[in-house]
Design a protein around this motif. Structure first.
Motif, PDB file in Angstrom:
ATOM      1  N   LEU A  67      52.511   5.799  82.574  1.00  0.00           N
ATOM      2  CA  LEU A  67      53.502   6.847  82.648  1.00  0.00           C
ATOM      3  C   LEU A  67      54.163   6.765  84.267  1.00  0.00           C
ATOM      4  O   LEU A  67      54.823   7.013  84.411  1.00  0.00           O
ATOM      5  N   LEU A  68      53.354   7.772  84.863  1.00  0.00           N
ATOM      6  CA  LEU A  68      53.483   7.943  86.469  1.00  0.00           C
ATOM      7  C   LEU A  68      54.582   6.987  86.909  1.00  0.00           C
ATOM      8  O   LEU A  68      55.518   7.400  87.661  1.00  0.00           O
ATOM      9  N   LEU A  69      53.873   5.321  86.821  1.00  0.00           N
ATOM     10  CA  LEU A  69      54.082   4.933  87.931  1.00  0.00           C
ATOM     11  C   LEU A  69      55.533   4.538  87.632  1.00  0.00           C
ATOM     12  O   LEU A  69      56.519   3.699  88.416  1.00  0.00           O
ATOM     13  N   ALA A  70      55.402   3.969  86.101  1.00  0.00           N
ATOM     14  CA  ALA A  70      57.449   3.686  85.642  1.00  0.00           C
ATOM     15  C   ALA A  70      58.252   5.076  86.097  1.00  0.00           C
ATOM     16  O   ALA A  70      59.293   4.435  85.836  1.00  0.00           O
ATOM     17  N   PHE A  71      57.648   6.220  85.661  1.00  0.00           N
ATOM     18  CA  PHE A  71      58.956   6.774  85.740  1.00  0.00           C
ATOM     19  C   PHE A  71      58.968   6.741  87.940  1.00  0.00           C
ATOM     20  O   PHE A  71      60.336   7.043  88.284  1.00  0.00           O
ATOM     21  N   CYS A  72      57.933   6.358  88.327  1.00  0.00           N
ATOM     22  CA  CYS A  72      58.627   6.319  89.903  1.00  0.00           C
ATOM     23  C   CYS A  72      59.759   4.988  90.343  1.00  0.00           C
ATOM     24  O   CYS A  72      60.889   5.077  90.732  1.00  0.00           O
ATOM     25  N   TRP A  73      59.242   4.581  89.189  1.00  0.00           N
ATOM     26  CA  TRP A  73      60.136   2.340  89.293  1.00  0.00           C
ATOM     27  C   TRP A  73      61.578   2.983  88.895  1.00  0.00           C
ATOM     28  O   TRP A  73      62.586   2.695  89.436  1.00  0.00           O
ATOM     29  N   LEU A  74      61.549   3.315  87.497  1.00  0.00           N
ATOM     30  CA  LEU A  74      62.789   4.587  87.000  1.00  0.00           C
ATOM     31  C   LEU A  74      64.183   5.148  88.554  1.00  0.00           C
ATOM     32  O   LEU A  74      64.924   4.796  88.364  1.00  0.00           O
TER      33      LEU A  74
END
Length: 347
Positions: A67-74
């Motif tokens: 989830l945290l990685l996806a937020f960084c990606w977004l």
């Protein structure tokens, strides 16, 4: 001001505006899917009070990292515009930190799945030793602490020496080391070049060790499968556990490799500079790099449905007086993480 990019030449990057424009929108879609997927696992674990379950808890921590990685990606897609060089540098480093944590939490999940399977086969669900309890807690903590320790020098030294330049593209591609640049007119590039090398080596070593560890655990699980296959009574008694564990240990490591190999390959391909192969891997990475959370949610949902179907089938078999043992009802109930009996979790 003449910037020299260590890893990918900026003049070549400027020739690919269309590629990165497409990657941006792919990145938005995949990151949102991953947020929904990993968030669904987290929501299920919390609202069903299953976080303490030994089957769910390791996957819960892995989903938090996804989830945290996806937020960084977004966020990287949002920041993809000129004059955001320092922000992209820091975002790339933080994204690498979360990526390393997903490596470690994946191997932690595989190990805990194997351990739970071994305990179920041995019928000692409530007998977790104090040593195993402590080791599990330490392993869970280290999965978060180790990435922070490894990436903190990149953040500190990179910002102190201004090892970034006109590289807003690095907000889009998780190309390890690509965000590190040097200004040859101000200082020697040696320090930033060493930082790039350090960042790349840490990423590659963590990936390789995680992959090797997962393969070793799978090998141990396969030996345990073979050992129990010699005892047909044991195989029948633990049919649900064996079936679900087999699929879980096949699905989740496969998802890990599918999602992470393009990142590793792109980092290696980019050494040779921009070419058609580099562009292809940019697109592949955009689809897979942060999709682990989404695919994990699909895999987990499928295994839960499998448990439900096998449980109902087993209960019907017991009720119709088939040779299937009535004692299996307790085993099926124990596979339900929401309302079944739970063992003391060390993780």
């Amino acid at each position: 001001m003449d910037y020299h990019i260590m890893w990918v030449n900026m003049t070549e990057i400027d020739e690919l505006p269309g590629v990165y424009s497409n990657v941006k929108w792919i990145q938005v879609v995949t990151s949102m899917l991953s947020i929904v997927g990993s968030g669904s696992i987290i929501g299920y674990a919390v609202f069903q009070n299953a976080v303490k379950s030994p089957e769910v808890r390791p996957l819960f921590y892995l989903s938090v990292s996804d989830l945290l990685l996806a937020f960084c990606w977004l966020l990287g897609a949002v920041l993809y515009k000129p004059y955001t060089h320092m922000q992209c540098f820091n975002l790339q480093a933080v994204g690498q930190m979360f990526y390393l944590s997903t490596f470690l939490y994946t191997i932690n999940y595989v190990w805990q799945t194997f351990s739970n399977f071994r305990r179920r086969i041995s019928n000692d669900l409530n007998q977790i030793s104090e040593k195993e309890f402590c080791l599990g807690r330490i392993a869970t903590i280290l999965c978060s602490v180790i990435p922070v320790l490894f990436i903190s020098p990149v953040l500190y030294y990179g910002n102190t020496k201004e090892c970034y330049g006109n590289n807003s593209y690095s907000c889009l591609v998780l190309n390890i080391g690509s965000q590190i640049t040097t200004d040859l007119q101000l200082y020697s590039p040696g320090g930033c070049a060493a930082l790039r090398l350090y960042s790349t080596i840490v990423f590659m070593i963590t990936f390789c060790l995680s992959t090797i560890g997962i393969l070793v655990i799978l090998g141990c699980t396969y030996r345990l499968f073979r050992k129990n296959q010699k005892d047909s009574r044991s195989l029948q008694d633990h049919l649900v556990v064996i079936t679900v564990t087999k699929h879980s240990l096949l699905l989740f490591p496969s998802i890990f490799l599918i999602c992470c190999l393009p990142v590793v390959t792109l980092a290696l391909v980019s050494v040779k500079g921009i070419n058609n192969c580099y562009q292809v891997w940019c697109y592949i990475q955009a689809f897979t790099a942060v999709s682990q959370g989404f695919f994990n949610s699909l895999a987990y949902g499928w295994t839960q449905q499998m448990i439900h179907c096998l449980k109902q089938k087993g209960c019907r078999d017991v009720d119709t007086q088939t040779p299937l043992l009535r004692s299996q009802k307790n085993l099926y109930a124990s596979m339900q993480t929401s309302d079944g009996p739970r063992s003391v979790s060390a993780f």
